[in-house]
Scaffold this active site. Structure first.
Site, mmCIF file in Angstrom:
data_model
loop_
_atom_site.group_PDB
_atom_site.id
_atom_site.type_symbol
_atom_site.label_atom_id
_atom_site.label_comp_id
_atom_site.label_asym_id
_atom_site.label_seq_id
_atom_site.Cartn_x
_atom_site.Cartn_y
_atom_site.Cartn_z
ATOM 1 N N SER A 124 0.842 -1.199 0.000
ATOM 2 C CA SER A 124 0.000 0.000 0.000
ATOM 3 C C SER A 124 0.874 1.246 0.000
ATOM 4 C CB SER A 124 -0.861 -0.035 1.272
ATOM 5 O OG SER A 124 -1.471 1.208 1.492
ATOM 6 N N TYR A 150 -1.987 -0.927 10.726
ATOM 7 C CA TYR A 150 -2.203 -1.544 9.409
ATOM 8 C C TYR A 150 -1.026 -1.241 8.477
ATOM 9 C CZ TYR A 150 -3.700 -1.891 4.575
ATOM 10 O OH TYR A 150 -3.724 -2.175 3.225
ATOM 11 N N LYS A 154 2.178 -3.671 6.635
ATOM 12 C CA LYS A 154 2.590 -3.728 5.220
ATOM 13 C C LYS A 154 4.086 -3.450 5.102
ATOM 14 C CE LYS A 154 -1.400 -4.640 3.395
ATOM 15 N NZ LYS A 154 -1.658 -5.955 2.807
HETATM 16 P P1 NAD Z 1 -10.821 -7.425 0.991
HETATM 17 O O1 NAD Z 1 -11.074 -7.413 2.460
HETATM 18 O O2 NAD Z 1 -11.967 -7.265 0.077
HETATM 19 O O3 NAD Z 1 -10.035 -8.756 0.592
HETATM 20 C C1 NAD Z 1 -9.201 -9.451 1.491
HETATM 21 C C2 NAD Z 1 -9.637 -10.906 1.466
HETATM 22 O O4 NAD Z 1 -8.807 -11.653 2.361
HETATM 23 C C3 NAD Z 1 -11.080 -11.107 1.926
HETATM 24 O O5 NAD Z 1 -11.739 -11.926 0.986
HETATM 25 C C4 NAD Z 1 -10.954 -11.809 3.273
HETATM 26 O O6 NAD Z 1 -12.032 -12.666 3.526
HETATM 27 C C5 NAD Z 1 -9.636 -12.517 3.113
HETATM 28 N N1 NAD Z 1 -8.911 -12.800 4.361
HETATM 29 C C6 NAD Z 1 -8.648 -11.942 5.382
HETATM 30 N N2 NAD Z 1 -7.914 -12.550 6.326
HETATM 31 C C7 NAD Z 1 -7.702 -13.813 5.884
HETATM 32 C C8 NAD Z 1 -7.008 -14.935 6.413
HETATM 33 N N3 NAD Z 1 -6.369 -14.880 7.593
HETATM 34 N N4 NAD Z 1 -7.003 -16.077 5.693
HETATM 35 C C9 NAD Z 1 -7.651 -16.161 4.510
HETATM 36 N N5 NAD Z 1 -8.317 -15.134 3.967
HETATM 37 C C10 NAD Z 1 -8.338 -13.978 4.642
HETATM 38 O O7 NAD Z 1 -9.714 -6.303 0.708
HETATM 39 P P2 NAD Z 1 -9.169 -5.742 -0.669
HETATM 40 O O8 NAD Z 1 -9.555 -4.312 -0.755
HETATM 41 O O9 NAD Z 1 -9.487 -6.667 -1.780
HETATM 42 O O10 NAD Z 1 -7.616 -5.778 -0.346
HETATM 43 C C11 NAD Z 1 -6.800 -6.866 -0.748
HETATM 44 C C12 NAD Z 1 -5.383 -6.608 -0.252
HETATM 45 O O11 NAD Z 1 -4.926 -5.362 -0.766
HETATM 46 C C13 NAD Z 1 -5.263 -6.504 1.266
HETATM 47 O O12 NAD Z 1 -4.067 -7.112 1.663
HETATM 48 C C14 NAD Z 1 -5.205 -5.005 1.513
HETATM 49 O O13 NAD Z 1 -4.501 -4.686 2.686
HETATM 50 C C15 NAD Z 1 -4.457 -4.526 0.275
HETATM 51 N N6 NAD Z 1 -4.731 -3.124 -0.057
HETATM 52 C C16 NAD Z 1 -6.025 -2.703 -0.218
HETATM 53 C C17 NAD Z 1 -6.287 -1.364 -0.520
HETATM 54 C C18 NAD Z 1 -7.693 -0.858 -0.644
HETATM 55 O O14 NAD Z 1 -7.907 0.335 -0.490
HETATM 56 N N7 NAD Z 1 -8.671 -1.705 -0.939
HETATM 57 C C19 NAD Z 1 -5.220 -0.476 -0.659
HETATM 58 C C20 NAD Z 1 -3.911 -0.929 -0.506
HETATM 59 C C21 NAD Z 1 -3.685 -2.280 -0.203
HETATM 60 C C1 WQD Z 2 -9.677 9.449 0.636
HETATM 61 C C2 WQD Z 2 -9.903 10.918 0.861
HETATM 62 C C3 WQD Z 2 -10.235 11.508 3.170
HETATM 63 C C4 WQD Z 2 -14.020 9.354 3.621
HETATM 64 C C5 WQD Z 2 -6.993 4.494 2.826
HETATM 65 C C6 WQD Z 2 -5.887 3.814 3.570
HETATM 66 C C7 WQD Z 2 -4.850 3.311 2.613
HETATM 67 C C8 WQD Z 2 -5.490 2.443 1.545
HETATM 68 C C9 WQD Z 2 -6.620 3.122 0.879
HETATM 69 C C10 WQD Z 2 -5.419 0.186 2.275
HETATM 70 C C11 WQD Z 2 -9.167 11.483 2.082
HETATM 71 C C12 WQD Z 2 -11.487 11.792 2.373
HETATM 72 C C13 WQD Z 2 -12.849 9.894 3.116
HETATM 73 C C14 WQD Z 2 -15.091 10.212 3.974
HETATM 74 C C15 WQD Z 2 -13.764 12.089 3.278
HETATM 75 N N1 WQD Z 2 -6.049 1.245 2.083
HETATM 76 N N2 WQD Z 2 -12.716 11.230 2.943
HETATM 77 N N3 WQD Z 2 -14.911 11.551 3.779
HETATM 78 O O1 WQD Z 2 -7.305 7.480 3.566
HETATM 79 O O2 WQD Z 2 -6.400 7.877 1.233
HETATM 80 O O3 WQD Z 2 -6.452 5.611 2.136
HETATM 81 O O4 WQD Z 2 -7.547 3.596 1.867
HETATM 82 O O5 WQD Z 2 -4.259 -0.039 2.092
HETATM 83 O O6 WQD Z 2 -3.926 2.599 3.366
HETATM 84 O O7 WQD Z 2 -5.302 4.746 4.462
HETATM 85 O O8 WQD Z 2 -8.569 6.649 1.520
HETATM 86 O O9 WQD Z 2 -10.913 6.640 0.783
HETATM 87 O O10 WQD Z 2 -10.409 6.738 3.261
HETATM 88 O O11 WQD Z 2 -9.937 8.733 1.854
HETATM 89 O O12 WQD Z 2 -13.646 13.312 3.124
HETATM 90 O O13 WQD Z 2 -16.142 9.784 4.438
HETATM 91 O O14 WQD Z 2 -11.297 11.135 1.143
HETATM 92 O O15 WQD Z 2 -10.019 12.506 4.131
HETATM 93 O O16 WQD Z 2 -8.771 12.790 1.753
HETATM 94 P P1 WQD Z 2 -7.147 7.020 2.181
HETATM 95 P P2 WQD Z 2 -10.028 7.113 1.883
#
Ligand code: NAD
Ligand code: WQD
Length: 337
Positions: A124, A150, A154
Site C-alpha cells: 500500500s 495496518y 505492510k
Molecule cells: P478485501 O477485504 O476485500 O479482501 C481481502 C480478502 O482476504 C477477503 O476476501 C478476506 O475474507 C480474506 N482474508 C482476510 N484474512 C484472511 C485470512 N487470515 N485467511 C484467509 N483469507 C483472509 O480487501 P481488498 O480491498 O481486496 O484488499 C486486498 C489486499 O490489498 C489486502 O491485503 C489489503 O490490505 C491490500 N490493499 C487494499 C487497498 C484498498 O484500499 N482496498 C489499498 C492498498 C492495499
Molecule cells: C480518501 C480521501 C479523506 C471518507 C486508505 C488507507 C490506505 C489504503 C486506501 C489500504 C481522504 C477523504 C474519506 C469520507 C472524506 N487502504 N474522505 N470523507 O485514507 O487515502 O487511504 O484507503 O491499504 O492505506 O489509508 O482513503 O478513501 O479513506 O480517503 O472526506 O467519508 O477522502 O479525508 O482525503 P485514504 P479514503
C-alpha cells in the site's frame, strides 16, 4: 500459469482472478471469507466460463495450505489475504499484526517447502507515511511516519520479503504499492462490498447516492490543496488487476516494489463531482473536521511500472465512478442482493 490466490474472494482479489482467467491462467483461491462472499467467485466463474476453485481456510493454517499446494502445484502466488481497515487496526493492533504478518510467514514457509518462489504481494502507498515530495516514486523513504498499525504491517512484510530475497534461495517478489483502488467490473456483477459503514470515500459516496447513507462528511477543506480537500490517486480496480497480471508474468529474481496508481491527484470534491456527473444525482455533503492521520495529498509516480512492464492505468475517474455506481445500483445490498 497455475496461480494460488490468497484472499481471492475479496474486492481486488476477485477482479484479479477474473483477469487471470481471461488471460488463460488457472487459479485456486484460499480465503476464509471473513470479509467477502463466495458469490463473488461464483460470478467470476460465470463471467469467464472458467472454474474458480475455493478452499475456505485461514492462510495461517499451514496444514491446509500444504495440502492445497501439494494438489494444485502452483507456479506463483498472489497474496491479497489480510485485514485492511486503518481505524480498526488502531483499535485492534495485535489482531492486525497476527493476521497480516503471521499469514504471510505461514504462506512463505509453505512456499519454501514446495519450492514455489514467485510471489506478488498487496502492499500500500501507506508504507510511504507522510510523503515528502510528490509525486511519490519507489525510492521515497518507507516506514517513517506511518500513522497506524495496518500500515506498519505492510511495511514489515516488505522488509521480510527483502530479507528472504537476500538469501541464497531463488525468490521472486514483487510488492505492489496500491494507491486508492476504486470502481468495479463493467458488468456490474462484482465490486466492492463493505460489510459495515464504509471507511473509504468512493463506497461511502455511492451509498449516499443510493440513499443508504444520509450525507458525506468531507474531512477538512483547509488543506494546502487547490480546493482545500484531500487529494488522492484513485486507480480503477481493473487497472489494478492488470498490474497484477503484468507483475506476475514479468517477475524477476529478488525483491522489487512498484507503485500502482494513475499518477494523477484528484480531490474529494473532484471525485464527488465525477460521481454527480455519472449518476445525475447530487451528493449531499457537509464539511467536518480533518480525519486524524490523513495527509493532504498523495499520488504516485508511475513511471517504474511503465518502464518495467509497459503497464499504465487506462481508465478515467469518470469510468471508475460510473462502474462503482452501476455496481451499487445493481447490487444495493452487495453480494446479498
Ligand atoms: P478485501 O477485504 O476485500 O479482501 C481481502 C480478502 O482476504 C477477503 O476476501 C478476506 O475474507 C480474506 N482474508 C482476510 N484474512 C484472511 C485470512 N487470515 N485467511 C484467509 N483469507 C483472509 O480487501 P481488498 O480491498 O481486496 O484488499 C486486498 C489486499 O490489498 C489486502 O491485503 C489489503 O490490505 C491490500 N490493499 C487494499 C487497498 C484498498 O484500499 N482496498 C489499498 C492498498 C492495499
Ligand atoms: C480518501 C480521501 C479523506 C471518507 C486508505 C488507507 C490506505 C489504503 C486506501 C489500504 C481522504 C477523504 C474519506 C469520507 C472524506 N487502504 N474522505 N470523507 O485514507 O487515502 O487511504 O484507503 O491499504 O492505506 O489509508 O482513503 O478513501 O479513506 O480517503 O472526506 O467519508 O477522502 O479525508 O482525503 P485514504 P479514503
Amino acid at each position: 500459469m497455475r496461480v494460488l490466490v490468497t484472499g481471492g474472494a475479496g474486492y481486488i482479489g476477485s477482479h484479479t482472478c477474473l483477469r487471470l482467467l481471461e488471460a488463460g491462467h488457472e487459479v485456486h483461491v484460499v480465503d476464509d471469507l471473513s470479509n467477502s462472499s463466495r458469490v463473488a467467485l461464483e460470478r467470476v466463474a460465470t463471467l469467464t466460463g472458467c472454474a474458480v476453485p475455493l478452499t475456505v481456510a485461514d492462510v495461517r493454517d499451514e496444514s491446509v495450505l500444504d495440502q492445497v499446494v501439494t494438489e494444485f502445484a502452483p507456479e506463483a502466488v498472489i497474496h491479497f489475504a489480510g485485514l485492511k481497515s486503518v481505524g480498526e487496526s488502531v483499535a485492534q493492533p495485535l489482531r492486525y499484526w497476527q493476521v497480516n504478518v503471521d499469514s504471510t510467514m505461514a504462506l512463505l514457509a509453505v512456499m519454501e517447502r514446495h519450492d514455489v518462489r514467485r510471489l506478488v504481494f498487496s502492499s500500500s502507498a501507506t508504507v510511504y507515511g507522510t510523503p515528502g515530495a510528490l509525486p511519490i516514486d519507489e525510492t521515497a523513504p518507507v516506514g517513517v511516519g506511518i500513522s497506524n498499525p495496518y500500515g506498519r504491517t505492510k511495511f514489515v512484510i516488505e522488509q521480510l520479503l527483502e530479507d528472504l530475497a537476500l538469501s541464497d534461495a531463488p525468490w521472486e517478489f514483487v510488492s505492489l504499492r496500491y494507491f486508492n483502488p476504486v470502481g468495479a467490473h463493467a458488468s456490474g456483477r462484482i465490486g466492492e462490498d463493505p460489510r459495515n459503514i464504509p471507511n473509504n470515500l468512493a463506497p461511502y459516496v455511492t451509498q449516499v447516492l443510493a440513499g443508504r447513507l444520509e450525507e458525506l462528511s468531507v474531512f477538512g477543506d483547509d488543506y494546502g490543496t487547490a480546493d482545500g480537500t484531500g487529494v488522492r490517486d484513485y486507480v480503477h480496480v481493473m487497472d489494478l488487476a492488470d498490474a497484477h497480471l503484468a507483475a506476475l508474468e514479468n517477475c524477476a529474481p529478488g525483491f522489487d516494489a512498484v507503485n500502482v496508481g494513475t499518477g494523477r491527484g484528484t480531490s474529494v470534491l473532484e471525485l464527488v463531482a465525477a460521481f454527480e456527473r455519472v449518476s445525475g444525482r447530487p451528493v449531499p455533503l457537509r464539511v467536518t473536521e480533518r480525519r486524524p492521520g490523513d495527509v493532504a495529498a498523495c499520488y504516485a509516480d508511475v513511471s517504474k511500472a511503465r518502464r518495467l512492464w509497459g503497464w499504465t492505468a487506462s481508465h478515467s475517474i469518470e469510468e471508475a465512478c460510473a462502474d462503482a455506481w452501476r455496481w451499487q445500483q445493481d447490487n444495493p445490498q452487495g453480494f446479498l442482493s
